[in-house]
Design a protein around this motif. Structure first.
Motif, mmCIF file in Angstrom:
data_model
loop_
_atom_site.group_PDB
_atom_site.id
_atom_site.type_symbol
_atom_site.label_atom_id
_atom_site.label_comp_id
_atom_site.label_asym_id
_atom_site.label_seq_id
_atom_site.Cartn_x
_atom_site.Cartn_y
_atom_site.Cartn_z
ATOM 1 N N GLY A 557 -13.962 -8.994 1.352
ATOM 2 C CA GLY A 557 -14.050 -8.784 -0.832
ATOM 3 C C GLY A 557 -14.799 -9.614 -0.946
ATOM 4 N N GLY A 558 -16.142 -9.974 0.069
ATOM 5 C CA GLY A 558 -17.288 -10.055 -0.947
ATOM 6 C C GLY A 558 -17.427 -9.427 -1.961
ATOM 7 N N MET A 559 -17.455 -8.370 -2.075
ATOM 8 C CA MET A 559 -17.754 -7.834 -3.205
ATOM 9 C C MET A 559 -16.277 -7.234 -3.288
ATOM 10 N N PRO A 560 -15.623 -7.650 -4.236
ATOM 11 C CA PRO A 560 -13.949 -6.620 -4.431
ATOM 12 C C PRO A 560 -14.312 -5.905 -4.657
ATOM 13 N N PRO A 561 -13.172 -4.488 -4.461
ATOM 14 C CA PRO A 561 -12.603 -3.853 -4.865
ATOM 15 C C PRO A 561 -12.457 -3.563 -6.746
ATOM 16 N N ASP A 562 -12.574 -2.431 -6.672
ATOM 17 C CA ASP A 562 -11.964 -2.819 -8.613
ATOM 18 C C ASP A 562 -10.498 -2.427 -8.874
ATOM 19 N N ARG A 563 -10.538 -3.055 -9.500
ATOM 20 C CA ARG A 563 -8.774 -3.402 -8.936
ATOM 21 C C ARG A 563 -7.855 -1.730 -10.686
ATOM 22 N N ASN A 564 -8.570 -1.715 -11.206
ATOM 23 C CA ASN A 564 -8.083 -0.554 -11.517
ATOM 24 C C ASN A 564 -8.366 0.794 -10.719
ATOM 25 N N GLU A 565 -9.123 0.910 -10.280
ATOM 26 C CA GLU A 565 -9.145 2.279 -8.857
ATOM 27 C C GLU A 565 -8.035 1.912 -7.871
ATOM 28 N N PHE A 566 -8.646 0.940 -7.229
ATOM 29 C CA PHE A 566 -8.134 -0.091 -5.974
ATOM 30 C C PHE A 566 -6.674 -0.623 -6.011
ATOM 31 N N GLU A 567 -6.326 -0.595 -6.978
ATOM 32 C CA GLU A 567 -5.162 -1.528 -7.253
ATOM 33 C C GLU A 567 -3.962 -1.832 -5.802
ATOM 34 N N GLU A 568 -3.650 -0.885 -5.020
ATOM 35 C CA GLU A 568 -3.314 -1.361 -3.897
ATOM 36 C C GLU A 568 -4.035 -2.198 -3.006
ATOM 37 N N TYR A 569 -5.085 -2.522 -3.287
ATOM 38 C CA TYR A 569 -6.491 -3.761 -1.991
ATOM 39 C C TYR A 569 -5.323 -4.544 -2.524
ATOM 40 N N TYR A 570 -5.190 -4.960 -3.733
ATOM 41 C CA TYR A 570 -4.206 -6.188 -4.353
ATOM 42 C C TYR A 570 -3.217 -6.835 -4.175
ATOM 43 N N SER A 571 -2.619 -5.374 -4.021
ATOM 44 C CA SER A 571 -0.702 -5.299 -4.538
ATOM 45 C C SER A 571 -0.749 -5.423 -3.034
ATOM 46 N N GLN A 572 -1.246 -4.510 -2.499
ATOM 47 C CA GLN A 572 -0.674 -4.203 -0.749
ATOM 48 C C GLN A 572 -1.120 -5.656 0.074
ATOM 49 N N GLY A 573 -1.968 -6.514 -0.658
ATOM 50 C CA GLY A 573 -2.257 -7.188 0.820
ATOM 51 C C GLY A 573 -3.523 -6.263 1.684
ATOM 52 N N LEU A 574 -3.967 -5.787 1.269
ATOM 53 C CA LEU A 574 -4.689 -5.107 2.363
ATOM 54 C C LEU A 574 -6.120 -5.915 2.446
ATOM 55 N N GLU A 575 -7.228 -6.637 1.932
ATOM 56 C CA GLU A 575 -7.906 -7.770 2.454
ATOM 57 C C GLU A 575 -7.421 -8.113 3.639
ATOM 58 N N GLN A 576 -6.085 -9.543 3.464
ATOM 59 C CA GLN A 576 -6.305 -10.118 4.779
ATOM 60 C C GLN A 576 -5.643 -8.714 5.696
ATOM 61 N N ALA A 577 -5.402 -7.758 5.670
ATOM 62 C CA ALA A 577 -3.841 -6.940 6.842
ATOM 63 C C ALA A 577 -5.308 -6.201 7.828
#
Length: 825
Positions: A557-577
Motif C-alpha cells: 500500500g506504500g504505492m497505492p493502486p489507482d482508485r479508478n482502475e483498481f476500485e475493488e482494492y479499496y471497496s473489498q478491503g484487499l490490502e488487509q486481506a
C-alpha cells in the motif's frame, strides 16, 4: 657448505605447501579457461572479476566471490550456454576443489569473525515490551508516535549495525517513558461506573458538514466503508461524546441499530457489494485531539464487530477497550466504497423527484446538484446503509482493583515508600531481562530520593525511578552478554534472543525462570521453549514481523493502486486481506511443520469471499461468513504459493502497472537468494512501458542488446515475464489491451517454461536454493545482524539436514534456534 637435511617437521610443512599449491591450481585454471573472458582484466560482467581470485582463501571478499561462483554453476547459469563448456569431469573436479577451498577458508577466517552487534529495540519491539512489562492494553496507545522511523537494510528493521540512536530519539525515549508511567498511575482511586444515553438528537459539526447538514439528526447513519476516497459517512459518532471516556477501561456499548436496504431495486454494480452478505457494524476508537472524528486516524483498530439482521431495529451489545479521551466510532466494514458518487446514480432512478429537491442554482444549471442528490438518496431512495437510533455507553467496567498495570508493578498492595527498593528490584529484573545489580537499584533509588528531597511525594519519586529505568541502556538494548571465556550467550541473553525472535517482546516468567536455573542452555530445553513460543498466539508478531522483513509486506500500500482502475482494492478491503492470507499461510506451515516448498507451489491458500472472487475462484457460499478466512483448494495451478498471492504481486507493482524487471529482481532476491548487482552507471534507462505498439517483451529484448545489460537481464526478465498475467493488484489478465500476454521464458540454465505454473515447477526443483535463502533470512532476523560469509557453513548445514525433516518450516526455525550464530554473541 651444504645445507642440512630437512627435519621430518620441515618435510611435512614443505609437502603441505606443495599440496596446497597443486590443489588450488585446479580452480584457477578452470576460471582462466571458462570464466575470465567475461570476468577478467578487460571485462567484468556483473561487476565480477575472477582473474585475481587468490587461493587459498585469505579474505572475506574472496569467500563471497567463491560462494557466488559455486551458486551460479550449481544453478546451471554459468558458464553461459553459448560459451565454451567444461566437460563433466572438469566440472566435477572444480566443484570439489572449490568447495574444499570454501570450507578451509571459513575455518581460517573464523577466528577473526563473529563480532558482537549491540542492538536496540525497534519500535515494534518497544511497543510490545512496554505492553507486557506494564500489562497495558496497547491496541490504541502508541507512545512511539514521535520516534523517527527505524532504519532498515534489505527490509530488515532489527539489524544492530543499522538501527541508530540519535539525540532526537533519546529525547523521545524520555517523553515516551513519561507518557507510559503517568498512564499506569493515572487512576489512584477506583472510578465510578457511569452510563451515557444518546437518543433522537445526533447533531454533527464536523468540517465536512459545517455548511450544510442534510442528515436526519434523529439517527446516526453509516453510509460507506472506512477506506473510501472522499470519506462521506464512513465514520459515525456521537458528537456530544466527542471528548470521549474519562478513564482507561472496558466499556459496554449498546446500540439500537437497523440494517437498512440490504436488498434494493438498483443495479448491484452501482454499490459493488454482495447483497447476500449481512451488514456488519464495527467499532473503532477515535480521538478528537488527534484529528477530525469523521476522517481516518493513525490508530483505529477494529475493537468489535457484529453482523446485523434485516428487519426492525435491534439492540446489539459490544464490549470494547477505550483509552481516556477516546470515543467509539461506528463503521460499516462491508459497506460501499464511495457513497458520494453513488448519490447521483441513485438519484437518476428518481428523476420524478428532482424538481422537489433542486435548489435555485440547480434549476438555473438545469441539472441536479450534490445537495439534492444526497437528500433524495438518504431520505427517499432505498440506499443501503446502517442506521443507529440510540446509543448507550456504560463503564468503565471494573474487573479488579488496583488496575492491571499497577498490579504489574506493585502487586495487589498499594504503594508504600518503605517497600521502594524491593519493588524497584522486581521491576528492574523484568525490565532489564536479567537480575539487576545492587548498584543499578541504588542509582534508581537515588533518582527517587532526589525528587522527594525537592518536595515531591514518594510516589512521584518512585515514578521518576521507573522512568529512569525505561531510559536505561539495559532496557533499550538487548543483552549480548557471553559466558566467561566463551562466546556462548548467557542464559538470560539467550532467553531475550529467543523471545524477541519469536514474540518480539520480553521473555515471560517461564523463560526467565529457566534462565535463572541455567536450564535454557540445554538443547532439549531450548527446543521445547521454541515450540511453546511458536504455539502461542503471541508468535503472530513473529509471523507478521518476519514476512514484513522478508517480503517487505509492511510497505504494502506504500504505492497505492489507482482508485479508478483498481476500485475493488479499496471497496473489498484487499490490502488487509492480502496480508492476512500470507500470514495465515505461513502460520499453517509452522503449526503443521509442513514443507517450506509450499511457499513455491501449493494447491491451497486461506481466503475470504472477497479474495476468492478476486482470484476468480467463485463463491465460497455461506454469505454470513463472507469476511472469514477459510482454507480453500485451488482447481488450477495459476495460484498457489507466493507467486500467486496478491500480497507479493501488489508489492512488486507500482500501483498503476507492472514491470517484469521489478518482479524478476524480487524473485532473484527473495526466492532464489541470488540478487543481481546494481546496473552500471552508464546503462540507459528502459524505455517507458506505454502499452502501445511495442510490448514490454520487445522493449526488454531491445534493452538486452546492450552487452552491459545482457548478463543480468537474461536472469531477471524470464522470471518477471512469468508473472505478467497478473496485474498491479494480482488480478489475472490474459492480455494487455489487445495484445495477448506471452508469459513463457527460458532461464540461463536452458530450462524453459510456458507460464507461471511451469516456472513454479522449476523453482520446486531448486528447493534447496530457496531453503538456503530462507534459512539466511531467518538467521538474520533472529540474530539481529547480517549473516556473512563466515556463517555460510551454518546455513549450509541447516539446509543439508532439512530433507530428513521433509523440509518442515517449524523444523527450519528450530534449527535456526539451535545454530551457532543464534547461541553466540
Amino acid at each position: 657448505m651444504l645445507p642440512s637435511r630437512p627435519s621430518a617437521k620441515q618435510w611435512g610443512q614443505l609437502f603441505s605447501l606443495l599440496f596446497t599449491a597443486h590443489l588450488f591450481a585446479g580452480p584457477s585454471e578452470f576460471l582462466a579457461t571458462y570464466c575470465n573472458d567475461c570476468h577478467g582484466a578487460e571485462k567484468q560482467k556483473g561487476d565480477r572479476r575472477f582473474d585475481q581470485l587468490a587461493l587459498p582463501v585469505a579474505k572475506v571478499d574472496t569467500l563471497i566471490d567463491l560462494k557466488d561462483i559455486l551458486d551460479q554453476i550449481n544453478l546451471g547459469e554459468m558458464p553461459p550456454k553459448k560459451a565454451k563448456q567444461p566437460s563433466f569431469d572438469e566440472l566435477k573436479a572444480f566443484l570439489e576443489q572449490a568447495t574444499l577451498a570454501l570450507s578451509q577458508g571459513r575455518e581460517t577466517l573464523a577466528s577473526t569473525g563473529g563480532s558482537t552487534v549491540l542492538r536496540r529495540l525497534n519500535r515494534t519491539e518497544y511497543i510490545h515490551t512496554i505492553g507486557d512489562l506494564f500489562s497495558l492494553n496497547m491496541a490504541a496507545f502508541d507512545p512511539t508516535t514521535k520516534f523517527p522511523r527505524d532504519q532498515s537494510e534489505e527490509h530488515m528493521e532489527n539489524l544492530g549495525d543499522v538501527l541508530q540512536t540519535s539525540g532526537y530519539l533519546l529525547d523521545q525515549y524520555l517523553d515516551a517513558a513519561d507518557a507510559v508511567v503517568e498512564k499506569v498511575f493515572a487512576q489512584q482511586e477506583a472510578p465510578r461506573e457511569k452510563v451515557w444515553h444518546f437518543k433522537g438528537e445526533f447533531k454533527t459539526k464536523t468540517k465536512s458538514e459545517k455548511k450544510r447538514n442534510e442528515y436526519d439528526n434523529k439517527h446516526l447513519l453509516v453510509l460507506e466503508c472506512m477506506d473510501s476516497d472522499k470519506h462521506t459517512g464512513g465514520y459515525a459518532f456521537v458528537n456530544d461524546f466527542e471528548d470521549g471516556v474519562p478513564v482507561d477501561g472496558f466499556y459496554e456499548v449498546q446500540v439500537l441499530v437497523k440494517a437498512a436496504n440490504r436488498e434494493h431495486p438498483y443495479d448491484p454494480e452501482i454499490f459493488d457489494r454482495d447483497t447476500r452478505q449481512p451488514f456488519r457494524l464495527g467499532i473503532v476508537p477515535g480521538d478528537a485531539k488527534v484529528g477530525p472524528l469523521d476522517l481516518p486516524q493513525t490508530l483505529q483498530p477494529m475493537l468489535a464487530e457484529v453482523a446485523l439482521r434485516d428487519g426492525e431495529p435491534e439492540w446489539r451489545t459490544m464490549k470494547v477497550w477505550l483509552d481516556a479521551g477516546q470515543t467509539p466510532r461506528f463503521v460499516f466494514p462491508n459497506g460501499t466504497e464511495d457513497a458520494r458518487s453513488i448519490w447521483f446514480k441513485v438519484a437518476n432512478y428518481h428523476k420524478d423527484l428532482w424538481e422537489q429537491f433542486m435548489d435555485e442554482d440547480d434549476k438555473k444549471k438545469g441539472k441536479i446538484g450534490i445537495v439534492a442528490a444526497k437528500k433524495i438518496t438518504l431520505h427517499v431512495a432505498k440506499f443501503p446503509h446502517i442506521r443507529i437510533d440510540e446509543v448507550k455507553i456504560r463503564g468503565p467496567l471494573i474487573e479488579g482493583w488496583p488496575p492491571a498495570p499497577q498490579q504489574a508493578i506493585l502487586g495487589k498492595k498499594p504503594f508504600a515508600a518503605e517497600n521502594m527498593r524491593e519493588v524497584l528490584q522486581s521491576f528492574a529484573d523484568r525490565a532489564y531481562r536479567r537480575k539487576a545489580s545492587q548498584d543499578e537499584i541504588d542509582r534508581l533509588l537515588a533518582v527517587a530520593e532526589k525528587r522527594i528531597q525537592s518536595g515531591r511525594t514518594p510516589l512521584e519519586g518512585f515514578k521518576s525511578a521507573l522512568k529512569t529505568a525505561l531510559c536505561s541502556p539495559a532496557f533499550l538494548y538487548l543483552s549480548q552478554e557471553a559466558m566467561k571465556d566463551s562466546k556462548k550467550l548467557t542464559s538470560h541473553a539467550l532467553a531475550s534472543r529467543l523471545s524477541y525472535f519469536l514474540w518480539s517482546t520480553q521473555p515471560d516468567a517461564e523463560l526467565m525462570k529457566l534462565a535463572e536455573q541455567n536450564e535454557l542452555i540445554k538443547p532439549e530445553v531450548l527446543i521445547a521453549q521454541a515450540r511453546r513460543l511458536l504455539q502461542s498466539p503471541r508468535s503472530d508478531a513473529f509471523v507478521s514481523g518476519f514476512l514484513d522483513s522478508w517480503l517487505n509486506l509492511r510497505n504494502l500500500g506504500g504505492m497505492p493502486p489507482d482508485r479508478n482502475e483498481f476500485e475493488e482494492y479499496y471497496s473489498q478491503g484487499l490490502e488487509q486481506a492480502f496480508k492476512t492470507e500470507t500470514r495465515m499461510f505461513m502460520r499453517d506451515l509452522i503449526e503443521r511443520d509442513a514443507s517450506l516448498v509450499n511457499f513455491l507451489d501449493s494447491d491451497y491458500s486461506f481466503l475470504n469471499q472477497a479474495l476468492s472472487m478476486h482470484y476468480e475462484l467463485g463463491d465460497l457460499g455461506e454469505p454470513a461468513r463472507a469476511h472469514e478466512f477459510r482454507k480453500v483448494s485451488f482447481k488450477n495451478n495459476k495460484r498457489g504459493g507466493l507467486l500467486g498471492m496478491g500480497s507479493v504481486l501488489t508489492i512488486t507493482a507500482n500501483g498503476i502497472d507492472t514491470s517484469p524487471v521489478t518482479r524478476g529482481v524480487f524473485l532473484l532476491e527473495n526466492i532464489l537468494g541470488t540478487p543481481p548487482p546494481p546496473p552500471p552507471d552508464d546503462v540507459p534507462a528502459i524505455d517507458p512501458d506505454v502499452r502501445g505498439a511495442k510490448s514490454m517483451r520487445e522493449l526488454l529484448s531491445k534493452h538486452r542488446e546492450s552487452p552491459n545489460c545482457y548478463g543480468c537481464h537474461q536472469k531477471i526478465d524470464p522470471l518477471g515475464f512469468a508473472l505478467e498475467n497478473f496485474d498491479a493488484i494480482g488480478d489475472w489478465r490474459p492480455r494487455i489491451e489487445k495484445t495477448k500476454i506471452d508469459s513463457s521464458g527460458e532461464l540461463p540454465s536452458g530450462e524453459k517454461f510456458e507460464d507461471v505454473a511451469g516456472l513454479k515447477k522449476i523453482l520446486v526443483q531448486r528447493k534447496d536454493l530457496f531453503a538456503h535463502m530462507l534459512a539466511d533470512r531467518l538467521l538474520t532476523y533472529a540474530c539481529g545482524r547480517r549473516i556473512g560469509a563466515l556463517d555460510e557453513a551454518t546455513v549450509e548445514k541447516i539446509v543439508a539436514d532439512l530433507p530428513k525433516k521433509q523440509y518442515g518450516l517449524r523444523s527450519l526455525i528450530e534449527a535456526v534456534v539451535c545454530s551457532e550464530p543464534f547461541l553466540t554473541r
